[in-house]
Scaffold this active site. Sequence first.
Site, PDB file in Angstrom:
ATOM      1  CB  ALA A 424       2.562  -3.893   0.456  1.00 47.77           C
ATOM      2  CB  CYS A 425      -0.899  -0.821  -2.692  1.00 50.30           C
ATOM      3  SG  CYS A 425      -0.389   0.818  -2.198  1.00 50.30           S
ATOM      4  CB  THR A 426       2.012   0.331  -6.542  1.00 51.10           C
ATOM      5  OG1 THR A 426       0.800  -0.157  -7.125  1.00 51.10           O
ATOM      6  CG2 THR A 426       3.084   0.379  -7.618  1.00 51.10           C
ATOM      7  CB  THR A 427       4.892   3.058  -4.092  1.00 49.47           C
ATOM      8  OG1 THR A 427       3.733   3.866  -3.840  1.00 49.47           O
ATOM      9  CG2 THR A 427       5.111   2.923  -5.584  1.00 49.47           C
ATOM     10  NE  ARG A 428       0.206   4.723  -1.018  1.00 44.35           N
ATOM     11  CZ  ARG A 428      -0.430   5.876  -1.047  1.00 44.35           C
ATOM     12  NH1 ARG A 428      -1.228   6.204  -0.056  1.00 44.35           N
ATOM     13  NH2 ARG A 428      -0.273   6.704  -2.071  1.00 44.35           N
TER      14      ARG A 428
END
Length: 595
Positions: A424-428
């Site tokens: 995952a990254c910030t929002t996905r």
Amino acid sequence: MKQILTSLQKLGGALMLPIAVLPAAALLLRLGQPDLLNIPVMAAAGQAIFANLGLLFAVGVAIGLARDNHGAAGMAAVVGYLVINKGAAVFVVAPAAVLAGVPAHAHALVIEAFTRKQLAELTVPVGIVSGLMGGALYNRFHNFTLPSYLAFFGGRRFVPIITGFAALPLAILLGMELEHIQHGMDALSRTVLASGPWGLFVYGVLNRLLIVTGLHNILNSFAWFIVGHYHGVTGDMNRFFAGDPHAGAFMAGFFPVMMFGLPAACLAMYHTARPERRPAVAGLLLSIALTSFLTGVTEPVEFTFMFLAPGLYLVHALLTGLAFIITNALDVRLGFGFSAGLFDYILNFKYATHPLLLLPIGAVYFGLYYGIFRYSIVKFDLKTPGRESEAQPAAVAPAAAGGERARAYIAALGGPGNLESVNACTTRLRLTVHAQSAVNEAALKALGAVGMVRPTPTALQVIIGPVAEQIAGEMREALQNMPSEAAPLVAPVASSAPIPAIGIPAAPALEPAQIQSLLAALGGAGNVRDVATASSRLRIALTDAGRVNAEALQRLELRGSAWVAPDCLHVIVGPAAPATGASLRAMLGATPSRA
């Protein structure tokens, strides 16, 4: 080309791990200042993080790139980072002028300080290179086997060892070519900074256009941590927090868009929703608007219209670039530790240049976005939230227990056997899947997803908002704890018992005529030995695979099909799989116990 894109995707995601530390650094540094809490130790702690960004990038990039995100990759990157920096330092020679007038007993201290200053501007690039090296070598050697008498140093323990040796040539190269590298970095920085408003415009436009692939993180890392230098620190963000009055140009332009423009777009989507659907979408639109306004996280808003209206998204990207031209022309300079939201605006207000001008600029952007979005949605009948032909479940993440939510996401993604990696990254969610056709998009949207991106045949990104990292962790834990028999979803299964579906919303069976057509495409009832349900698909055991009519199967316009064994075909039908399987078994004369 696909391999290059996949590698850049991984790098973009890996860069988010060290960047995620920066809000803590900015908070500590700012709150510790005399005009706020006046706690020197707190300010020093924040400054320490900014002073060691190179080391943070080394560790974060390596762990982000490692196949299983193992800490041994981070350890290897630290070894590489230290070898490169200390090895290069050997080649740095302090000129005589630096030592002039310095007592002999202090020569060593002066030389050390001079060497550190010479290498300071390259710490972030060296950290990224070390992280790339640590991650790549971990993936290559994490299960490396040595002879029995050296077995202790095999496997993951071998990775830092080989990384140290691999970093040595880079240390020599950096040390011998340091002057040329410095000149190149300075020339690049001057070129970017001298490009003025048009360079900022291109940066703003590309930042929004690249967000669909996640490659904007690479662009941001260059602008925020490398471009320009001020008292030994590089990058627009570093220089802003170090007190450079000219820093902040690569950040100020985001504030009118993130605090005012995109929330106005949400208001336009609410006002253009069908009256009877407005109560259902109000919570979603308010949530993602507040997320953008308060924190500067914009992807949940952007993915509601990115693929629905690409032309409108292009306008959004151009308006972002225009915001940079406007703020630069008005000499507005403002930075952030996380993103361009209200929290960072208030926190860094005192260090900014002309920050009050962002309010009238923001008011203009609010009107622009509201007018453009409302006109476009009505004019082109865009199916934004609340305007769908049929009522859709509001995309609000369920307040279920972590394990339940994780299992629902896993099932919607095609089951544990369809997932190769979960990050995952910030929002996905950043996923690697075996079969894109097994992914149930409707179920993901019901769980809270606002959009999906498929950069390659096996790469999938699911945009779900700031809870992405939490959900990814829950999914990884759930995958480890799932019964072993649930894991090989796409493997042949001897038993005829159906695999229970987890978390997929119930749906009625396909129409009887469509089921009859499916049966005919499978070669008729006599060719079907067994039908079982596997999450969103039918697992069909066949007597003669040659009797299956592939063209007729394709004409049914189902979600897809895949052979998992010479006599076993998976047909993906989505949430209707359980009911369809039951109807198909009934046609075949199956007993109720098999349904």
